[in-house]
Design an enzyme around this catalytic site. Structure first.
Site, PDB file in Angstrom:
ATOM      1  N   HIS A   7      52.622 -46.475 -56.239  1.00 19.52           N
ATOM      2  CA  HIS A   7      53.291 -45.318 -56.833  1.00 19.52           C
ATOM      3  C   HIS A   7      54.673 -45.170 -56.199  1.00 19.52           C
ATOM      4  O   HIS A   7      54.810 -45.285 -54.972  1.00 19.52           O
ATOM      5  CB  HIS A   7      52.450 -44.060 -56.588  1.00 19.52           C
ATOM      6  CG  HIS A   7      53.044 -42.841 -57.207  1.00 19.52           C
ATOM      7  ND1 HIS A   7      52.962 -42.585 -58.559  1.00 19.52           N
ATOM      8  CD2 HIS A   7      53.763 -41.832 -56.665  1.00 19.52           C
ATOM      9  CE1 HIS A   7      53.600 -41.454 -58.814  1.00 19.52           C
ATOM     10  NE2 HIS A   7      54.100 -40.980 -57.689  1.00 19.52           N
TER      11      HIS A   7
ATOM     12  N   GLU B 208      58.757 -51.793 -53.004  1.00 18.10           N
ATOM     13  CA  GLU B 208      57.438 -52.076 -53.589  1.00 18.10           C
ATOM     14  C   GLU B 208      57.093 -53.549 -53.464  1.00 18.10           C
ATOM     15  O   GLU B 208      55.963 -53.911 -53.124  1.00 18.10           O
ATOM     16  CB  GLU B 208      57.417 -51.682 -55.068  1.00 18.10           C
ATOM     17  CG  GLU B 208      57.456 -50.184 -55.298  1.00 18.10           C
ATOM     18  CD  GLU B 208      57.355 -49.815 -56.767  1.00 18.10           C
ATOM     19  OE1 GLU B 208      56.954 -48.682 -57.032  1.00 18.10           O
ATOM     20  OE2 GLU B 208      57.671 -50.645 -57.642  1.00 18.10           O
TER      21      GLU B 208
HETATM   22  C1  GRF Z   1      56.488 -49.382 -60.317  1.00 18.96           C
HETATM   23  O1  GRF Z   1      57.592 -48.606 -59.969  1.00 18.96           O
HETATM   24  C2  GRF Z   1      55.229 -48.750 -59.806  1.00 18.96           C
HETATM   25  O2  GRF Z   1      55.419 -47.986 -58.668  1.00 18.96           O
HETATM   26  C3  GRF Z   1      54.798 -47.868 -60.945  1.00 18.96           C
HETATM   27  O3  GRF Z   1      55.158 -48.566 -62.109  1.00 18.96           O
HETATM   28  C4  GRF Z   1      56.276 -49.411 -61.824  1.00 18.96           C
HETATM   29  C5  GRF Z   1      55.936 -50.774 -62.337  1.00 18.96           C
HETATM   30  O4  GRF Z   1      57.030 -51.648 -62.272  1.00 18.96           O
HETATM   31  N1  GRF Z   1      53.380 -47.601 -60.867  1.00 18.96           N
HETATM   32  P1  GRF Z   1      56.834 -53.198 -62.628  1.00 18.96           P
HETATM   33  O5  GRF Z   1      56.225 -53.266 -64.015  1.00 18.96           O
HETATM   34  O6  GRF Z   1      55.915 -53.790 -61.588  1.00 18.96           O
HETATM   35  O7  GRF Z   1      58.204 -53.783 -62.600  1.00 18.96           O
END
Ligand code: GRF
Length: 200
Positions: free
Chosen positions: A109, A174
């Site tokens: 998240h 992330e």
């Molecule tokens: C990410 O920012 C994650 O935190 C949220 O959805 C987004 C997905 O990005 N749950 P991606 O599809 O992995 O580029």
């Protein structure tokens, strides 16, 4: 250990996990990539990476959320999946799904939970004026953005940040954090005690 990644969109977190599996940083097999959206770019990434099983099921082809999730659970069981990694999967999982894989579903998240839950975490952090936001990896339970927290990383908000510049730094955080959290699970280093995840 067998992994499944669920993604609805771009799949940049999926890509980070693919790269980490390839480099041996995650010692597991990415067996399945699943999407609720047949056009998701995540599926293109999965095809390029030659993930063995790539499945898309369209929700409107099923009579209910439970029927859809039951099909997902059967698929996961057929593929002998140990860990379900949600990476931008835009559907809320039913209790049936969560029960079948309790303690074995992770989500990422784009905020420091419990701040800024929901679908607009980056915009909400900017609008609120916090100086630091970040990313959270957590186990999934019946409540949204709520389960035991596995890992968090802070991201500073700069005075000149726009949604785009902040989102770009959050995504970079992330892509570092999610593979690390998956590897901790894979190597058996995560123990859930109530709301607390004890890493070893
Ligand atoms: C990410 O920012 C994650 O935190 C949220 O959805 C987004 C997905 O990005 N749950 P991606 O599809 O992995 O580029």
């Amino acid at each position: 250990m067998n992994l499944a990644v669920f993604a609805s969109g771009n799949g940049s977190n999926l890509q980070a996990i693919i790269n980490s599996c390839r480099k041996g940083k995650i010692a597991a097999d990415l067996k399945l990539v699943f999407s609720d959206r047949p056009a998701a770019y995540a599926l293109t990434r999965a095809r390029r990476a030659k993930v063995p099983s790539i499945v898309s099921l369209v929700p409107r082809d099923f009579p209910s959320r439970e029927a859809y999730d039951q099909a997902c659970v059967e698929l996961l069981q057929r593929e002998q999946i140990d860990l379900v990694v949600l990476a931008g999967y835009m559907r809320i999982l039913s209790p049936l799904f969560i029960d079948a894989f309790r303690g074995r579903i992770m989500n990422i998240h784009p905020s420091l939970l419990p701040a800024f839950k929901g679908g607009h975490a980056i915009e909400d952090a900017l609008a609120y004026g916090v100086r630091v936001t970040g990313v959270t990896v957590h186990f999934v339970d019946e409540q949204i953005d709520h389960g035991p927290i596995i890992a968090q990383a802070p991201v500073r908000i700069l005075a000149q940040d726009t949604r785009e510049t902040l989102a770009a730094r959050i995504h970079r955080a992330e892509h570092r954090l999610y593979p690390q959290a998956v590897e901790m699970f894979v190597s058996g280093r995560l123990k859930i005690c109530g709301r607390t995840v004890i890493p070893s």
